[in-house]
Design an enzyme around this catalytic site. Structure first.
Site, PDB file in Angstrom:
ATOM      1  N   TRP A   1     -31.013 -36.985  46.924  1.00 40.51           N
ATOM      2  CA  TRP A   1     -30.023 -37.826  46.259  1.00 40.51           C
ATOM      3  C   TRP A   1     -29.434 -38.829  47.246  1.00 40.51           C
ATOM      4  O   TRP A   1     -29.202 -38.498  48.411  1.00 40.51           O
ATOM      5  CB  TRP A   1     -28.903 -36.950  45.696  1.00 40.51           C
ATOM      6  CG  TRP A   1     -27.913 -37.710  44.863  1.00 40.51           C
ATOM      7  CD1 TRP A   1     -28.001 -37.954  43.530  1.00 40.51           C
ATOM      8  CD2 TRP A   1     -26.697 -38.328  45.313  1.00 40.51           C
ATOM      9  NE1 TRP A   1     -26.920 -38.692  43.121  1.00 40.51           N
ATOM     10  CE2 TRP A   1     -26.100 -38.942  44.195  1.00 40.51           C
ATOM     11  CE3 TRP A   1     -26.064 -38.439  46.550  1.00 40.51           C
ATOM     12  CZ2 TRP A   1     -24.898 -39.632  44.267  1.00 40.51           C
ATOM     13  CZ3 TRP A   1     -24.870 -39.135  46.635  1.00 40.51           C
ATOM     14  CH2 TRP A   1     -24.290 -39.729  45.488  1.00 40.51           C
TER      15      TRP A   1
ATOM     16  N   TRP B   1     -36.538 -39.381  44.208  1.00 41.02           N
ATOM     17  CA  TRP B   1     -35.584 -38.417  43.648  1.00 41.02           C
ATOM     18  C   TRP B   1     -35.131 -38.833  42.246  1.00 41.02           C
ATOM     19  O   TRP B   1     -34.832 -40.010  42.027  1.00 41.02           O
ATOM     20  CB  TRP B   1     -34.353 -38.366  44.561  1.00 41.02           C
ATOM     21  CG  TRP B   1     -33.149 -37.716  43.945  1.00 41.02           C
ATOM     22  CD1 TRP B   1     -32.261 -38.305  43.086  1.00 41.02           C
ATOM     23  CD2 TRP B   1     -32.706 -36.371  44.116  1.00 41.02           C
ATOM     24  NE1 TRP B   1     -31.296 -37.388  42.713  1.00 41.02           N
ATOM     25  CE2 TRP B   1     -31.535 -36.194  43.338  1.00 41.02           C
ATOM     26  CE3 TRP B   1     -33.184 -35.283  44.864  1.00 41.02           C
ATOM     27  CZ2 TRP B   1     -30.833 -34.994  43.277  1.00 41.02           C
ATOM     28  CZ3 TRP B   1     -32.479 -34.082  44.810  1.00 41.02           C
ATOM     29  CH2 TRP B   1     -31.325 -33.952  44.023  1.00 41.02           C
TER      30      TRP B   1
ATOM     31  N   ASN C   1     -32.205 -37.384  39.157  1.00 39.76           N
ATOM     32  CA  ASN C   1     -31.367 -36.346  38.575  1.00 39.76           C
ATOM     33  C   ASN C   1     -31.124 -36.664  37.110  1.00 39.76           C
ATOM     34  O   ASN C   1     -32.099 -36.706  36.342  1.00 39.76           O
ATOM     35  CB  ASN C   1     -30.138 -35.983  39.411  1.00 39.76           C
ATOM     36  CG  ASN C   1     -29.229 -37.103  39.814  1.00 39.76           C
ATOM     37  OD1 ASN C   1     -29.553 -37.908  40.657  1.00 39.76           O
ATOM     38  ND2 ASN C   1     -28.046 -37.164  39.239  1.00 39.76           N
ATOM     39  N   ASP C   2     -29.910 -36.858  36.665  1.00 38.10           N
ATOM     40  CA  ASP C   2     -29.618 -36.852  35.227  1.00 38.10           C
ATOM     41  C   ASP C   2     -30.472 -37.800  34.379  1.00 38.10           C
ATOM     42  O   ASP C   2     -30.687 -38.952  34.770  1.00 38.10           O
ATOM     43  CB  ASP C   2     -28.177 -37.305  34.967  1.00 38.10           C
ATOM     44  CG  ASP C   2     -27.172 -36.637  35.839  1.00 38.10           C
ATOM     45  OD1 ASP C   2     -27.531 -35.702  36.567  1.00 38.10           O
ATOM     46  OD2 ASP C   2     -25.999 -37.051  35.802  1.00 38.10           O
TER      47      ASP C   2
END
Ligand code: FRU
Length: 492
Positions: A68, A41, A43-44
């Site tokens: 997440w 995973w 993200n940002d």
């Protein structure tokens, strides 16, 4: 000892990545030229920086699943932001201030200080006071192996700011002083707090750089702040501002008082899958913005994170975009020109007209760029639509509603998985032409409109390779002045 605990966590993650690498590299939904992690995973984007001749991207990372969880910092380097080499993870939870089991090392940024690469990030912990977020420092001599500062955390939430809403430091240097802007919440309103430091370790509060009066939500995640052609830009990712999840403010800023005077507000992207953009300036003096091409479960349009977790991964970045300032203080976000280096098979369609109810096929496939210029004067259609990635019952419909001045990105029938219609404004009043640039990859479509000011990015999870792309008109004809397309090569 601490360094050993972090190293053990990094080694454990490396073993997991090794186990899954082969499978994920063959995954059918994998992006071809958009950045993603090797496995697991993301993200940002975090700590984007051009350092010693390479682009460094760090990222929020969980290597153990396509969902997440406890955050690590992944790390990769590149010469062109298209071809990547993965490095060992930069940060892993290891300390009393960053080892929350459902938290870890949250987002932050990077800067060079004392000839070393410094990371400033949010540590999350549960020490009996709820979900505590503090700002922490790590540094590296070689740009690969990081040591957490023994005096961490360097900043804790000030009076009146809940400890679970104080995160995502964005750091920069002006003259001899370091500045950081940090996302926060006060009395249920979002704030961007400004701090300064002479040495990256000792930080002092300067001012509330900007705040929501309610219209821009209760929390600003991942603020980024920079100067652009004499103006200043604050970009934030608001929580609690409805479908507006990626916003920028342009105005003036006074370093003496730390006061920001916004004059213009805009959206960095109107699509479902563009969040937490951050920015950096590279050696060519370009202000580059990169975002996470997905969304959170608290967003009104969220359905899920897509089906790719089944293939052992989830999350990619949108194509890096160069921010420039327009005369009306709006911003344009144009994909990096490096993309031209992976173009092949140029096909020019020249000028053509699509009559009411007619459908004209464009190039076939999923990994391409297509540019068109619409002659608005000669066009009398009520609307025209791109019917992209058509296969079987699937099609992604992007409609330009010329009567209601709206762009609609409809993924309801895109792939048997996605749902919803993303909407953005179509600012064509008084204009003769509309320029459109489409970037399509295996699991995403990004469209850039009107001098790259109005952009919509959404993920699309079709699986076949020979998808049909077309344009159709409704209520009159659409006149295309010129159109051109290219295949885009696989880089990852
Ligand atoms: C934004 C965000 C940040 C946080 C990180 C956690 O997408 O929620 O505020 O630092 O993701 O992974």
């Amino acid at each position: 000892m601490s360094r050993e605990i972090m190293q053990a966590a990094i080694d454990r993650a490396a073993e997991e990545i090794n186990r899954n690498r082969a499978k994920v590299s063959e995954a059918p939904s994998r992006q071809k030229y958009h950045f993603m992690a090797e496995t697991g995973w993301i993200n940002d984007p975090n700590g984007l920086i051009y350092y010693k001749g390479k682009y460094h991207f760090f990222y929020q990372y969980y290597p153990y699943a396509g969902f997440w969880d406890c955050m690590h910092w992944g790390h990769a380097i590149s010469d062109d932001m298209l071809h990547w080499e993965y490095l060992p993870l930069a940060l892993a939870p290891s300390e009393w201030y960053d080892d929350h089991m459902k938290g870890g090392c949250f987002s932050g940024s990077a800067i060079v200080h004392d000839d070393m690469l410094f990371l400033m990030y949010t540590g999350t912990a549960n020490n009996g006071n709820g979900f505590e977020q503090t700002q922490c420092i790590a540094y590296s001599q070689d740009g690969i192996n990081f040591t957490k500062y023994e005096g961490n955390p360097v900043l804790t939430a000030p009076e009146g700011i809940p400890t679970d809403f104080f995160r995502d430091p964005y750091v920069w240097k002006h003259n001899d002083t370091y500045y950081a802007v940090i996302g926060a919440n006060k009395n249920n309103m979002a704030q961007a707090l400004l701090y300064k430091s002479p040495d990256m370790f000792n930080w002092e509060f300067v001012n509330v750089l900007h705040e929501s009066r309610g219209e821009w939500g209760f929390m600003w995640e991942c603020p980024t702040f920079f100067e652009l052609d004499g103006k200043f830009v604050l970009a934030v990712s608001p929580m609690g501002a409805g479908e507006r999840t990626s916003v920028y403010f342009v105005g003036d800023f006074d370093y003496e008082t730390g006061k920001f005077f916004p004059q213009k507000t805009g959206e960095t992207d109107w699509g479902f899958h563009y969040y937490a953009p951050t920015s950096f300036c590279d050696d060519k003096n370009r202000r580059i913005m990169v975002a996470w091409a997905n969304c959170w479960d608290w967003m009104p349009f969220w359905k899920d994170w897509g089906p790719t977790y089944r293939e052992g991964w989830c999350g990619t970045f949108n194509i890096p975009r160069v921010a420039t300032l327009n005369e009306d203080l709006s911003l344009s976000f144009k994909p990096i020109e490096e993309i031209e280096s992976i173009r092949s098979g140029e096909e020019s369609l020249g000028a053509f007209t699509v009559a009411d109810g007619e459908t004209k096929n464009l190039k076939t496939g999923f990994c391409y760029e297509m540019k068109l210029t619409v002659d608005l004067k000669a066009t009398d259609a009520d609307s025209f639509s791109f019917l992209l990635r058509q296969s079987g019952d699937n099609k992604t419909v992007i409609t330009y509603d010329l009567k209601n001045y709206e762009i609609r990105f409809d993924v309801n029938n895109a792939d048997g998985w996605s749902k919803g219609v993303a909407r953005g404004p179509l600012n064509i009043m008084g204009k003769d032409e509309l320029d459109i640039d489409i970037l399509s990859d295996r699991s995403s479509v990004e469209i850039f409109n009107d001098n790259y000011t109005t952009n919509l990015s959404c993920n699309v999870y079709t699986k076949v390779n020979d998808e049909v792309n077309a344009i159709t008109a409704c209520g009159g004809s659409v006149v295309i002045k010129e159109a051109c397309s290219w295949n885009l090569e696989k880089t990852m």
